[in-house]
Design a protein around this motif. Structure first.
Motif, PDB file in Angstrom:
ATOM      1  N   THR A   1       0.844  -1.202   0.000  1.00 44.19           N
ATOM      2  CA  THR A   1       0.000   0.000   0.000  1.00 44.19           C
ATOM      3  C   THR A   1       0.881   1.255   0.000  1.00 44.19           C
ATOM      4  O   THR A   1       1.818   1.344   0.801  1.00 44.19           O
ATOM      5  N   PRO A   2       0.591   2.193  -0.911  1.00 45.40           N
ATOM      6  CA  PRO A   2       1.424   3.400  -0.936  1.00 45.40           C
ATOM      7  C   PRO A   2       1.237   4.242   0.318  1.00 45.40           C
ATOM      8  O   PRO A   2       0.157   4.283   0.900  1.00 45.40           O
ATOM      9  N   ARG A   3       2.330   4.837   0.715  1.00 45.93           N
ATOM     10  CA  ARG A   3       2.286   5.668   1.906  1.00 45.93           C
ATOM     11  C   ARG A   3       2.514   7.129   1.503  1.00 45.93           C
ATOM     12  O   ARG A   3       3.069   7.415   0.446  1.00 45.93           O
ATOM     13  N   THR A   4       2.127   8.003   2.370  1.00 48.31           N
ATOM     14  CA  THR A   4       2.290   9.428   2.083  1.00 48.31           C
ATOM     15  C   THR A   4       3.758   9.783   1.955  1.00 48.31           C
ATOM     16  O   THR A   4       4.144  10.572   1.087  1.00 48.31           O
ATOM     17  N   ASP A   5       4.569   9.166   2.757  1.00 49.55           N
ATOM     18  CA  ASP A   5       5.999   9.502   2.717  1.00 49.55           C
ATOM     19  C   ASP A   5       6.631   9.123   1.387  1.00 49.55           C
ATOM     20  O   ASP A   5       7.694   9.631   1.052  1.00 49.55           O
TER      21      ASP A   5
ATOM     22  N   LYS B   1      -3.324  13.986  -7.658  1.00 47.24           N
ATOM     23  CA  LYS B   1      -3.340  15.443  -7.640  1.00 47.24           C
ATOM     24  C   LYS B   1      -3.274  15.909  -6.195  1.00 47.24           C
ATOM     25  O   LYS B   1      -4.044  15.446  -5.362  1.00 47.24           O
TER      26      LYS B   1
ATOM     27  N   THR C   1       1.004  17.332   4.951  1.00 51.49           N
ATOM     28  CA  THR C   1      -0.209  16.573   5.241  1.00 51.49           C
ATOM     29  C   THR C   1      -0.403  15.539   4.143  1.00 51.49           C
ATOM     30  O   THR C   1       0.344  15.514   3.164  1.00 51.49           O
TER      31      THR C   1
ATOM     32  N   THR D   1      -2.549  15.391   1.925  1.00 50.17           N
ATOM     33  CA  THR D   1      -3.031  15.864   0.624  1.00 50.17           C
ATOM     34  C   THR D   1      -2.312  17.116   0.142  1.00 50.17           C
ATOM     35  O   THR D   1      -2.705  17.695  -0.861  1.00 50.17           O
ATOM     36  N   SER D   2      -1.316  17.561   0.858  1.00 47.56           N
ATOM     37  CA  SER D   2      -0.593  18.727   0.365  1.00 47.56           C
ATOM     38  C   SER D   2       0.896  18.472   0.433  1.00 47.56           C
ATOM     39  O   SER D   2       1.375  17.718   1.295  1.00 47.56           O
TER      40      SER D   2
ATOM     41  N   LEU E   1       2.278   8.450  -8.026  1.00 47.18           N
ATOM     42  CA  LEU E   1       2.576   7.679  -6.819  1.00 47.18           C
ATOM     43  C   LEU E   1       2.140   6.249  -7.077  1.00 47.18           C
ATOM     44  O   LEU E   1       0.967   6.000  -7.372  1.00 47.18           O
TER      45      LEU E   1
END
Lengths: 500, 169
Positions: free
Chosen positions: B101-105, B136, B158, B160-161, B130
């Motif tokens: 699963t992709p992570r934000t990092d 987006k 965050t 989403t940013s 990603l």
């Protein structure tokens, strides 16, 4: 059935069941869903920075679009829908930056984020109430939209997509990101304002567009009308041509018809003409016959008589011509002789006259010289006399006048002297005669004054009254002397001539 | 003979029941055997062992290859084999982590393009890639960036940013 066969069948069934049991515990997540598998303990790990030992949440497994083996009873598997959710957002009476109230309708596309963090966050909040995502987000976004519109003007909301998107992102960051939700899109579908603000925004452009449209329409109409008129004109021309052609054809046909109609009478007329021509010939022949009869009976004898008269007249004329020519020659000779004689006489006369003229001229010259000499002598005498008068003064002049006066009176009474017999009829008696003489003198002096400007009476009065004045006296004196002289000259002829 | 067949049928029925009532039998013990029933003592392994032992002994006895004692030995060996195979199969599947699963990092360091211009003091939008999918994100930058500029992701504040900076070539 032998026990061996049963045992073999049992083995096969066992193998199939074993495979089924194991495979059935392997779960596969679809492309739009996430599995959250819980039940295992996390691993112990150490924070590399703080050195703190903690149990991570690796026991809670998040699977997106893959497979996972779920141990029955020990582990639990939950499914979270990742697909987009369509959320209508409407705001009424939102106050924009410049105070214009606006009603907005928009739509937001929201989904649970695709990353592990977002899925964990969303699972905590919405796993058991996934249908609540729409309502929850709708309320949040309505507030966000009201806040966004409050920071922008109506025009910017409509036109500046980038600025709006930036504002939306900011709001979404504040409200949605922490819940693992992602705002995929947020668009304003409809915007209206209280009052006619938006309509007024578009009115100048609308007016311009209408103006252009009207102009274009008018131009097009003009062109169309011109084209129509031109076409009508061409049609008229073509019709005229057609009518002309028709008329021409009709004229031709009428002509032909008339000709056809007239052919009968014409033929009749031609026949009558032929008849007349024949009759004319007959008449001509009769006339010729008559002519010939007259020739022989009348004209020939008349010709003969006329010829004889002509001959006789000719002879007479010739005789008279000859006679006139002879007379003319004689006249000419006589005239020539006369002319010659006159010429010779003229020349002699001319010589005589010129000699005479020379004599007269010489005579004149001599006379002129004599007059010139006499004039000079007289002028000198006058000059001398003038000098003498100048020296004598008015006394001398008076002397002279007094000398002359008796003569003047004598001359004035001369008409009376010519009277042979005189009867005086007057109440005055014979004294009337002396008065007539005196009147004559007075009238002579009056005439002298009115014609020469010399008032003899006043002159005499002035001389007696005063010893004479300056130049005026002299001028008058000269006039008087000239007068006196003239009077003396003319008195010899026995008449008094009065001149200027 | 009957014993062997009965043992085999019992194992098969156990398996069938565990398939139909997934996890039910493990739940009977309700945590008492929590952890024990994993691995070697998991139900499919035990059932497979029992059933295979019974059927193996029945086959050996029925063919007259050995006596009852020998048949029991053969059955036990077969049962252990089946249990081991089941265990290995399960392990193989459990260890298989097909999708990470992709992570934000994971966003850190990726590159992308600006799709909505980033102003100096506000959010724009960037399109990143990603784990093989377009993503987006809202993005901030220290300098204003025009649309279409290529950027690196500098930080991920965050989920989403992101914080981006333009790519210097």
């Amino acid at each position: 059935m032998s026990p061996v066969v049963i045992a073999v069948v049992g083995v096969v069934v066992l193998l199939v069941l074993l495979a089924l049991v194991v495979v059935s515990r392997y779960k596969v997540a679809g492309p739009s869903e996430a599995f959250i598998v819980t039940g295992r303990r996390g691993k112990r790990s150490t924070d590399p920075e703080t050195g703190r030992v903690f149990t991570d949440n690796s026991g809670q497994k998040v699977v997106v679009g893959g497979g996972v083996f779920v141990v029955p009873f020990v582990q639990q598997r939950f499914t979270l829908d990742l697909s987009s959710r369509h959320i209508p957002v409407a705001v009424r009476g939102a106050v924009t930056l410049r105070g214009v109230k606006a009603n907005l309708e928009g739509v937001a596309i929201v989904k649970v984020g695709g990353t592990e963090d977002a899925i964990r966050a969303a699972a905590q909040r919405f796993l058991m109430q996934q249908d609540g995502i729409v309502g929850f987000t709708q309320e949040v976004l309505s507030g966000a939209l009201r806040a966004i519109v409050g920071r922008m003007s109506v025009e910017d909301v409509i036109r500046d997509r980038a600025a709006f998107a930036g504002q939306v992102a900011e709001e979404a960051e504040a409200s949605l990101s922490g819940q693992g939700l992602v705002l995929d899109a947020f668009q304003i579908q409809d915007i209206t304002t209280e009052g006619s603000y938006l309509e007024d925004l578009g009115r100048p452009e609308a007016a311009r567009a209408k103006q252009e449209a009207d102009i274009a329409e008018a131009v097009a109409r003009r062109a169309a009308e011109q084209a129509r008129l031109k076409a009508e004109e061409e049609i008229a021309v073509a019709q005229r041509t057609l009518y002309l052609k028709q008329a021409e054809i009709k004229a031709e046909t009428d002509q032909a018809e008339a000709r056809a109609n007239a052919s009968g009478p014409l033929a009749e007329a031609a026949r009558q003409q032929d008849i007349l021509a024949e009759q004319e010939k007959v008449a001509e022949r009769q006339a010729a016959l008559k002519d010939r009869q007259l020739d022989t009976e009348v004209r020939k004898p008349a010709d003969a008589q006329r010829y004889a008269a002509e001959q006789e007249a000719e002879a007479r004329r010739v005789a008279r011509v000859k006679q006139a020519e002879a007379e003319r020659a004689a006249g000419i000779a006589a005239a020539q002789a006369e002319a010659e004689r006159a010429r010779l006489t003229g020349e002699g006369e001319k010589q005589r006259r010129s000699a005479l003229a020379d004599a007269v001229r010489l005579e004149g010259d001599a006379e002129a010289a004599a007059i010139g000499a006499r004039g000079a002598a007289e002028a000198e005498a006058m000059e001398k006399k003038a000098d003498a008068f100048d020296r004598y003064g008015d006394a001398a002049v008076l002397q002279m006048l007094v000398e002359v006066l008796p003569q003047v009176v004598a001359k004035a009474s001369e008409p009376l002297a010519a009277v042979d017999k005189m009867t005086v009829i007057s109440t005055d008696g014979a004294s009337r005669l002396t008065r007539t003489v005196a009147d004559n003198v007075a009238q002579g002096m009056e005439l002298l004054g009115s014609t020469t400007g010399v008032d003899l009476a006043s002159l005499l009065k002035g001389i007696t009254a005063k010893e004479g004045t300056a130049k005026e006296g002299i001028t008058a004196k000269e006039g008087i002397t000239a007068k006196g002289e003239a009077g003396r000259d003319t008195s010899e002829n026995g008449k008094v001539e009065i001149t200027d | 003979m009957a014993w062997f067949l009965g043992l085999g049928i019992t194992g098969v029925v156990l398996l069938a029941l565990s398939l139909v009532f997934d996890g039910l039998l493990e739940g009977v013990f309700d945590g008492v055997l929590d952890g024990v029933l994993e691995g070697w003592l998991s139900l499919p392994v035990v059932a497979g062992f029992v059933a295979m032992t019974g059927f193996g002994g029945a086959i050996a006895l029925g063919t007259g290859w050995t006596g009852p004692a020998g048949a029991a030995g053969v059955g036990a060996v077969a049962g252990v084999g089946a249990g081991w195979l089941t265990y290995r199969f399960g392990r193989a599947l459990m260890r298989d982590r097909t999708a990470v699963t992709p992570r934000t990092d994971d966003l850190l360091g990726t590159s992308g393009k600006v799709v909505t211009a980033i102003p100096a003091d506000g959010y724009g939008e960037v399109l990143l890639r990603l784990a093989g999918q377009p993503l987006k994100c809202a993005a901030r930058s220290t300098v204003p960036l025009a649309r279409g500029a290529e950027v690196w992701v500098e930080a991920v504040p965050t989920g989403t940013s992101v914080l981006v900076r333009p790519v210097d070539r």
